[in-house]
Scaffold this motif. Structure first.
Motif, PDB file in Angstrom:
ATOM      1  N   GLU A  10       0.693  -1.231  -0.109  1.00 27.84           N
ATOM      2  CA  GLU A  10      -0.029   0.019   0.060  1.00 27.84           C
ATOM      3  C   GLU A  10       0.670   1.083  -0.113  1.00 27.84           C
ATOM      4  OE1 GLU A  10      -0.006  -2.465   2.205  1.00 27.84           O
ATOM      5  OE2 GLU A  10      -2.151  -3.427   2.264  1.00 27.84           O
ATOM      6  N   TYR A  11       0.225   2.392  -0.204  1.00 27.78           N
ATOM      7  CA  TYR A  11       0.794   3.539  -0.150  1.00 27.78           C
ATOM      8  C   TYR A  11      -0.307   4.731   0.315  1.00 27.78           C
ATOM      9  CZ  TYR A  11      -1.132   5.055  -4.566  1.00 27.78           C
ATOM     10  OH  TYR A  11      -2.002   5.308  -5.604  1.00 27.78           O
ATOM     11  N   PHE A  12       0.239   5.973   0.876  1.00 31.38           N
ATOM     12  CA  PHE A  12      -0.700   7.070   1.320  1.00 31.38           C
ATOM     13  C   PHE A  12      -0.082   8.290   0.905  1.00 31.38           C
ATOM     14  CE2 PHE A  12       1.741   5.940   4.973  1.00 31.38           C
ATOM     15  CZ  PHE A  12       2.254   6.933   5.314  1.00 31.38           C
ATOM     16  N   ILE A  13      -1.158   9.376   0.970  1.00 33.54           N
ATOM     17  CA  ILE A  13      -0.483  10.591   0.590  1.00 33.54           C
ATOM     18  C   ILE A  13      -0.105  11.281   1.903  1.00 33.54           C
ATOM     19  CG2 ILE A  13      -1.331  12.951  -0.154  1.00 33.54           C
ATOM     20  CD1 ILE A  13      -3.522  11.554  -1.620  1.00 33.54           C
ATOM     21  N   ALA A  14       1.080  11.675   1.913  1.00 28.70           N
ATOM     22  CA  ALA A  14       1.671  12.262   3.305  1.00 28.70           C
ATOM     23  C   ALA A  14       1.464  14.050   3.026  1.00 28.70           C
ATOM     24  CB  ALA A  14       3.147  12.178   3.436  1.00 28.70           C
ATOM     25  N   LEU A  15       1.408  14.413   1.930  1.00 29.05           N
ATOM     26  CA  LEU A  15       1.332  15.767   1.663  1.00 29.05           C
ATOM     27  C   LEU A  15       0.421  15.799   0.298  1.00 29.05           C
ATOM     28  CD1 LEU A  15       4.462  17.698   2.737  1.00 29.05           C
ATOM     29  CD2 LEU A  15       2.299  17.822   3.795  1.00 29.05           C
ATOM     30  N   GLY A  16      -0.599  16.440   0.102  1.00 34.85           N
ATOM     31  CA  GLY A  16      -1.249  17.082  -0.914  1.00 34.85           C
ATOM     32  C   GLY A  16      -0.932  18.372  -1.742  1.00 34.85           C
ATOM     33  N   TYR A  17      -0.489  18.259  -2.681  1.00 42.63           N
ATOM     34  CA  TYR A  17       0.120  19.574  -3.421  1.00 42.63           C
ATOM     35  C   TYR A  17      -1.392  20.358  -4.290  1.00 42.63           C
ATOM     36  CZ  TYR A  17       4.497  18.114  -2.238  1.00 42.63           C
ATOM     37  OH  TYR A  17       5.666  17.656  -1.423  1.00 42.63           O
ATOM     38  N   PRO A  18      -1.235  21.585  -4.579  1.00 44.41           N
ATOM     39  CA  PRO A  18      -0.438  22.341  -4.048  1.00 44.41           C
ATOM     40  C   PRO A  18      -0.654  22.599  -2.664  1.00 44.41           C
ATOM     41  CG  PRO A  18      -1.867  23.561  -5.404  1.00 44.41           C
ATOM     42  CD  PRO A  18      -2.263  22.126  -5.749  1.00 44.41           C
TER      43      PRO A  18
END
Length: 245
Positions: A161-169
């Protein structure tokens, strides 16, 4: 999911604050930048001087890679695969976007629940996109992968699995949906001007991210996430950052 895998995933969540670089970020002298020609026809010269031999010209809108800039107003480029120079005055530089990836030339040491863990990478890629990181500590060792795109900074595990640590912008108020190993949650940027101290250094203009699962994380611009809390209790902190031997 077996116990060992669950442990590794949960430790990775705690160590999401492991992406850091000490003190305020500075530009790397060896880095390049992108620019666009703004003059109708820009002369390309052999040396950084308007008296130097002209070796060609570039039309308006041409994109170039700049390797360095002189104090006298010239930018070093490549023309016909050779080093050449153009007037910096007639170049429009692309604004650099802050990066939050870990620095593969460094070894990171984090402290979590009284134990130390190291993060290091050879720069090798997983599926040609994800950078592989090796994590060790408390008698355990495992791998993480990370990537950064225009949509965000992602953490995961090889073939998993993976996940979003920071969403840009990134901006104050920005929100995105992510995952903590078992449940989804909403993350929100609540500040981009914090000053945060860790044993590894003092970081300015830090991004504060608060999550609906009770976590709070801190990322330094062009540095990475440097500290993490869960329900007000510190869970992970960067204690040392050193160059590879």
């Amino acid at each position: 999911m077996n116990v060992s895998k669950l442990f590794k995933m949960m430790m990775a969540i705690l160590f999401i604050s492991s992406l850091a670089f000490p003190f305020t970020a500075t530009a790397d002298a060896a880095s390049t930048s992108s620019a666009t020609v703004t003059a109708s026809n820009l002369n390309v010269r052999e040396k950084a001087s308007d008296k130097a031999k002209k070796v060609g010209s570039l039309k308006k809108g041409t994109k170039v890679t700049v390797y360095s800039k002189t104090k006298s107003g010239w930018s070093e480029i490549r023309y016909n695969k050779k080093k050449a120079y153009v007037s910096t005055e007639f170049l429009k530089f692309k604004k650099k976007v802050a990066s939050y990836k870990r620095d593969t030339s460094k070894v990171y040491v984090y402290k979590s629940n009284g134990k130390k863990y190291t993060h290091s990478s050879t720069g090798e890629k997983y599926n040609k996109v994800w950078t592989i990181w090796n994590l060790k500590g408390a008698g355990e060792s495992w791998k993480e992968v990370e990537k950064e795109t225009g949509e965000g900074y992602y953490i995961g595990w090889p073939e998993s699995e993976y996940f979003i640590a920071l969403g840009y912008p990134l901006k104050v108020g920005a929100k995105w949906e992510s995952w903590d190993g078992s449940n989804t949650y909403i993350a929100k940027v609540t500040s981009m001007s914090k000053t945060v101290k860790t044993p590894a250094g003092t970081f300015n203009k830090v991004v504060e991210v608060k999550e609906s699962n009770g976590s709070t994380r801190y990322y330094a611009k062009n540095v990475g996430l440097i500290k993490a809390f869960v329900n007000g209790k510190k869970t992970s902190e960067l204690v040392e950052l050193k160059k590879k031997k």
